[in-house]
Design a protein around this motif. Structure first.
Motif, mmCIF file in Angstrom:
data_model
loop_
_atom_site.group_PDB
_atom_site.id
_atom_site.type_symbol
_atom_site.label_atom_id
_atom_site.label_comp_id
_atom_site.label_asym_id
_atom_site.label_seq_id
_atom_site.Cartn_x
_atom_site.Cartn_y
_atom_site.Cartn_z
ATOM 1 N N SER A 11 0.856 -1.182 0.000
ATOM 2 C CA SER A 11 0.000 0.000 0.000
ATOM 3 C C SER A 11 0.897 1.238 0.000
ATOM 4 N N LEU A 12 0.782 2.019 -1.069
ATOM 5 C CA LEU A 12 1.609 3.228 -1.162
ATOM 6 C C LEU A 12 1.301 4.165 -0.004
ATOM 7 N N ARG A 13 0.023 4.201 0.408
ATOM 8 C CA ARG A 13 -0.390 5.061 1.521
ATOM 9 C C ARG A 13 0.400 4.721 2.794
ATOM 10 N N SER A 47 6.262 -8.463 -5.006
ATOM 11 C CA SER A 47 5.078 -8.810 -5.793
ATOM 12 C C SER A 47 5.382 -8.792 -7.286
ATOM 13 N N LEU A 48 6.564 -8.289 -7.670
ATOM 14 C CA LEU A 48 6.889 -8.214 -9.104
ATOM 15 C C LEU A 48 7.569 -9.473 -9.635
ATOM 16 N N GLY A 49 7.932 -10.393 -8.743
ATOM 17 C CA GLY A 49 8.465 -11.667 -9.216
ATOM 18 C C GLY A 49 9.949 -11.847 -8.997
ATOM 19 N N PHE A 173 1.190 -1.218 -12.859
ATOM 20 C CA PHE A 173 1.925 -0.544 -11.794
ATOM 21 C C PHE A 173 0.977 0.257 -10.907
ATOM 22 N N PHE A 174 0.139 1.041 -11.548
ATOM 23 C CA PHE A 174 -0.808 1.884 -10.810
ATOM 24 C C PHE A 174 -1.768 1.024 -9.986
ATOM 25 N N GLU A 175 -2.156 -0.127 -10.568
ATOM 26 C CA GLU A 175 -3.081 -1.029 -9.877
ATOM 27 C C GLU A 175 -2.452 -1.581 -8.598
ATOM 28 N N VAL A 179 -4.114 2.354 -4.703
ATOM 29 C CA VAL A 179 -4.489 3.718 -4.309
ATOM 30 C C VAL A 179 -5.875 4.086 -4.822
ATOM 31 N N GLY A 180 -6.198 3.645 -6.033
ATOM 32 C CA GLY A 180 -7.496 3.990 -6.627
ATOM 33 C C GLY A 180 -7.336 4.305 -8.101
ATOM 34 N N THR A 181 -8.056 5.296 -8.575
ATOM 35 C CA THR A 181 -8.014 5.647 -10.002
ATOM 36 C C THR A 181 -6.639 6.238 -10.349
#
Ligand SMILES: CCCCCCCC/C=C\CCCCCCCC(=O)N[C@@H](COP(=O)(O)O)[C@H](O)/C=C/CCCCCCCCCCCCC
Length: 216
Positions: A11-13, A47-49, A173-175, A179-181
């Motif tokens: 979680s980036l937050r 999580s990227l492998g 990446f964004f997913e 964070v959201g949209t």
């Protein structure tokens, strides 16, 4: 991508909260929160492998060294970067010229993570200003070349370049950031970059004051 169902999600937050918490009112840096921020980042990398495991291993080893200091009998000196620097310098726990027995010195370990934080700041800033068709591999390697690369031998730079090609695209990446949209991600990156820059700049100044920016 690796299966992360059994692991705590990135979680980036949370990472941001840790880096925010590591800054004291009088601009000291709390080691425990700083290391918690790094633990969160490593979760993302995991999580990227497995292609990134040589990077994860190094970061985890450094987190572990700091974790040991935080639990040691000298833990009262490992509260902030400032108290750690004072303690290690006064007790000759820092090697300035040649790498010797003090491989686990807190000062040299934090310096490595500090250089990694510069990469992170440059990468997140590129991500923040990127467009839908921007390539994460290009942003990542540009940020790497402007920061960490100058401290790494050819073989590591080569391996890093190969790993960057395996990075997922910007939408994934964004997913993974949870964070959201995309608009919310960009807004959070707008918070993250100056915060990380502040932590970076305070550390840089502290290390410069003590001529510790090139510890072997
Ligand atoms: C919201 C998105 C956030 C992105 C999250 C990124 C997560 C990144 C997590 C960790 C980054 C790694 C930080 C690496 C610190 C490197 C420390 C270092 O320089 N170590 C070398 C020297 O150590 P000593 O021998 O002197 O003790 C060591 O030789 C390094 C070995 C491993 C290679 C490091 C390559 C670094 C590439 C950094 C880019 C990471 C790419 C992640 C892509 C998302």
């Amino acid at each position: 991508m690796a299966d992360t169902s059994e692991e705590q999600k990135f979680s980036l937050r949370e990472v941001l909260d840790s880096f925010r918490a590591c800054l004291s009112e009088n601009k000291e840096i709390f080691i425990e929160d700083y290391i918690a921020g790094w633990r969160g980042l490593v979760r993302f990398l995991n999580s990227l492998g497995s292609v990134f495991s040589f990077i994860t291993k190094d970061a985890v080893a450094k987190i572990q060294i700091m974790g040991n200091h935080l639990k040691s009998e000298n833990r009262e000196h490992y509260v902030t970067f400032q108290s750690m620097v004072k303690y290690e310098l006064e007790n000759e726990q820092v090697e300035f010229h040649k790498r010797g027995n003090l491989y686990e010195s807190g000062c040299r370990t934090i310096l490595r993570l500090h250089r990694g934080l510069q990469w992170l700041q440059l990468f997140l800033d590129r991500l923040r200003t990127s467009t839908e068709d921007s390539k994460t591999s290009v942003m990542c390697s540009e940020a790497y070349n402007e920061s960490l690369a100058k401290y790494h031998p050819w073989i590591i730079r080569k391996a890093a370049g190969v790993a960057f090609c395996a990075l997922p695209g910007r939408p994934t990446f964004f997913e993974v950031m949870n964070v959201g949209t995309p608009e919310q991600v960009v807004a959070m990156l707008g918070e993250a970059v100056p915060l990380i820059a502040e932590v970076y700049n305070i550390t840089e100044e502290l290390y410069a004051q003590h001529n510790m920016l090139d510890l072997p």
